[in-house]
Design an enzyme around this catalytic site. Structure first.
Site: not given
Ligand code: FAD
Length: 502
Positions: A97, A160, A271
């Site tokens: 994400h 969220d 919010e």
């Molecule tokens: C629709 C939507 C709503 C969102 N709402 C919010 C919100 O309300 N509040 C908020 O704070 N954020 C929000 N986000 C952002 C979200 O926190 C980030 O996108 C975050 O990257 C989490 O997504 P993911 O779990 O798919 O991680 P990824 O995008 O897959 O990874 C994010 C980063 O973390 C690293 N990573 C992933 N997993 C691990 C792990 N286990 N250990 C160490 N590093 C790791 C990856 O290498 C990368 O650098 C939102 C994103 C979207 C798309």
């Protein structure tokens, strides 16, 4: 036959190098490495090279599906021992994400953290003890919620959207409307299990390896891969009263928010969002909410205005519904919103927390989810500080973690959440949104507003140094300690393998 583009040749070369090195270990009868080779896939490279931002597409050489935290440690340790002769890097991927390729590892290895889900979530709740859940780093917050609810418990701090992974949000901060009460998600962690860039599998907490613990929280994946996390829980409420009110006056809107987050007895969630009167939006925001005063609400004239919507929620159990309603009414009476615009509804706790999922699914069904998302998220300091400050800074935002926030005690997270669907003038929309983001950032710079990017994206190291400010030295020290080869999370573009870290 057409000659493949040089990019694919490079990709094949990297794959051959990796397989070659793993095979070498196999002939040394290294069972661990043999099982690692079985966990590599190559059919899903394009997916692993994509993310929610849809702007960067950099496929890895291979995708790794670990079965256990030791598999992750073995893979990273193997690449660490290959030393500088190898250019391989590793990105943990939650659900991708990210917005700017942060979970991508061009020509390297992407680790699908979701594969670790087989290691079950365990809930620990004993009399007199703070309950917690022990959960895999690749687990989704929605699944953690469902599991903890079986015990009448739930995490305290949220995002969220719940279809994000535990490790992914803990690598950023994890912020939503509960953060003013409990801090971001990174302030609600009891212990982590982390694989460092040296391939060590370590537990860390406030007491055990505390520097690694604080480094990994908000650490943008730079210091370790979070394979498990212990998340603090609280008794879960059953119901939520969910309220939206409108403001025409921005000052009243922000002052009321600051009053609410400073008040002792207040909402559980606060919010705000800005509503620009574009077709449809003003009607959508209140669907499934009920006006307190239908007649006057119908008379309120929205046309052509930019309005500010304050969204609040009060958790309650049906046995104490009356008390919760009284508290809500008392709090609402202190606000300065447009009087006729109070809209309320009651939903279950899960319906409230998972509220964005339904909209996401709607967008997905219309093909509007898999489009570029030129988002910009900024922590903006609130210059009018109230007496709440000392309380929050020390207790709620732990400044020993890696997450970067402004120097002021009260600040807003302001999100510009654009999408640029192709059917809607795609490239033009994307260009306009990116230009607007740049104008906002450049305004902050020229007006001396010390905003900090959340989910930061920079392309050159001097920008990263400015972002981290005085913490840069700590970042470099921690990188040298935990990932000296700069193997981890190359998509953040902070450090580059093969280059000196300092
Ligand atoms: C629709 C939507 C709503 C969102 N709402 C919010 C919100 O309300 N509040 C908020 O704070 N954020 C929000 N986000 C952002 C979200 O926190 C980030 O996108 C975050 O990257 C989490 O997504 P993911 O779990 O798919 O991680 P990824 O995008 O897959 O990874 C994010 C980063 O973390 C690293 N990573 C992933 N997993 C691990 C792990 N286990 N250990 C160490 N590093 C790791 C990856 O290498 C990368 O650098 C939102 C994103 C979207 C798309």
């Amino acid at each position: 036959m057409k000659t493949p583009p040089p990019f694919f040749s490079l990709l094949k070369l990297a794959t051959a190098l990796l397989l070659g090195s793993l095979a070498m270990h196999t002939t040394d009868s290294d069972d661990v490495t043999f099982s690692l080779r079985d966990s590599l896939t190559f059919h899903d490279l394009l997916d692993a090279g994509r993310d929610f931002g849809h702007r960067y597409r950099l496929p890895p050489a291979a995708v790794f599906h670990p079965k256990s935290p030791s598999d992750v440690a073995a893979a990273v340790g193997h690449i660490f021992r290959m030393g500088r002769r190898s250019e391989l890097t590793v990105a943990a991927r939650g659900r991708g994400h990210s917005l700017h390729g942060q979970a991508q590892a061009p020509g390297g290895i992407v680790i699908q953290m979701g594969s670790l889900k087989s290691t079950l979530t365990r809930v620990h709740a004993g009399a007199g003890k703070v309950p917690y859940a022990d959960v895999a780093g690749g687990e989704l917050w929605i699944n953690l919620l469902r599991e903890t609810l079986k015990h009448g418990l739930a995490p305290r701090s949220w995002t969220d959207y719940l279809h994000l992974t535990v490790g992914g949000t803990l690598s950023n901060a994890g912020v939503s409307g509960q953060a003013f009460r409990h801090g971001p998600q990174i302030s609600n962690v009891r212990q982590l299990e982390v694989v460092t860039g040296r391939g060590e599998l370590l537990n860390c907490s406030e007491k055990e390896n505390p520097d690694l613990f604080h480094a990994a929280l908000g650490g943008l994946g730079q210091f370790g891969i979070i394979t498990r996390a212990q998340i603090v829980l609280e008794p879960a409420p059953k119901m939520v009263r969910w309220i939206r009110v409108l403001y025409e006056d921005f000052a009243a809107f922000t002052e009321d928010q600051e009053m609410l987050i400073s008040a002792e007895k207040t909402f559980d969630y606060v919010e705000g969002f800005v509503m620009v009167n574009r077709t449809g939006i003003l009607n959508n925001w209140r669907s499934s909410f009920y006006p307190q005063d239908p007649l006057r609400a119908a008379q309120f004239d929205y046309d052509g205005k930019t309005l500010f919507c304050l969204e609040m929620a009060k958790n309650f159990n049906p046995t104490a519904a009356q008390l919760a309603h009284q508290e809500v009414e008392e709090l609402l009476s202190r606000l300065r919103h447009v009087r006729s615009t109070v809209f309320q509804t009651e939903v279950t706790y899960v319906e409230f927390l998972d509220r964005v999922h339904a909209s996401a699914e709607k967008l997905r069904s219309k093909g509007l989810w898999e489009v570029p998302h030129p988002w910009l998220n900024l922590f903006v300091p609130a210059s009018r500080i109230v007496d709440f400050a000392g309380e929050v800074f020390g207790k709620i935002w732990d400044n020993r973690t890696s997450a970067v926030i402004p120097d002021e005690e009260i600040f807003y997270l302001v999100g510009f959440l654009h999408s640029a669907p192709p059917a809607d003038g795609g490239a033009g929309n994307l260009r306009r949104a990116l230009a607007q983001n740049e104008r906002i950032l450049s305004f902050c710079r020229s007006a001396g507003i010390k905003a900090k990017q959340y989910l930061p994206h920079y392309t050159i190291s001097s920008e990263w140094m400015t972002h981290f400010g005085l913490r840069w030295e700590t970042v470099v020290r921690r990188k040298m300690a935990y990932d000296p080869m700069a193997i981890l999370a190359p998509g953040q573009r902070i450090f580059q393998k093969g280059l000196s870290l300092s």
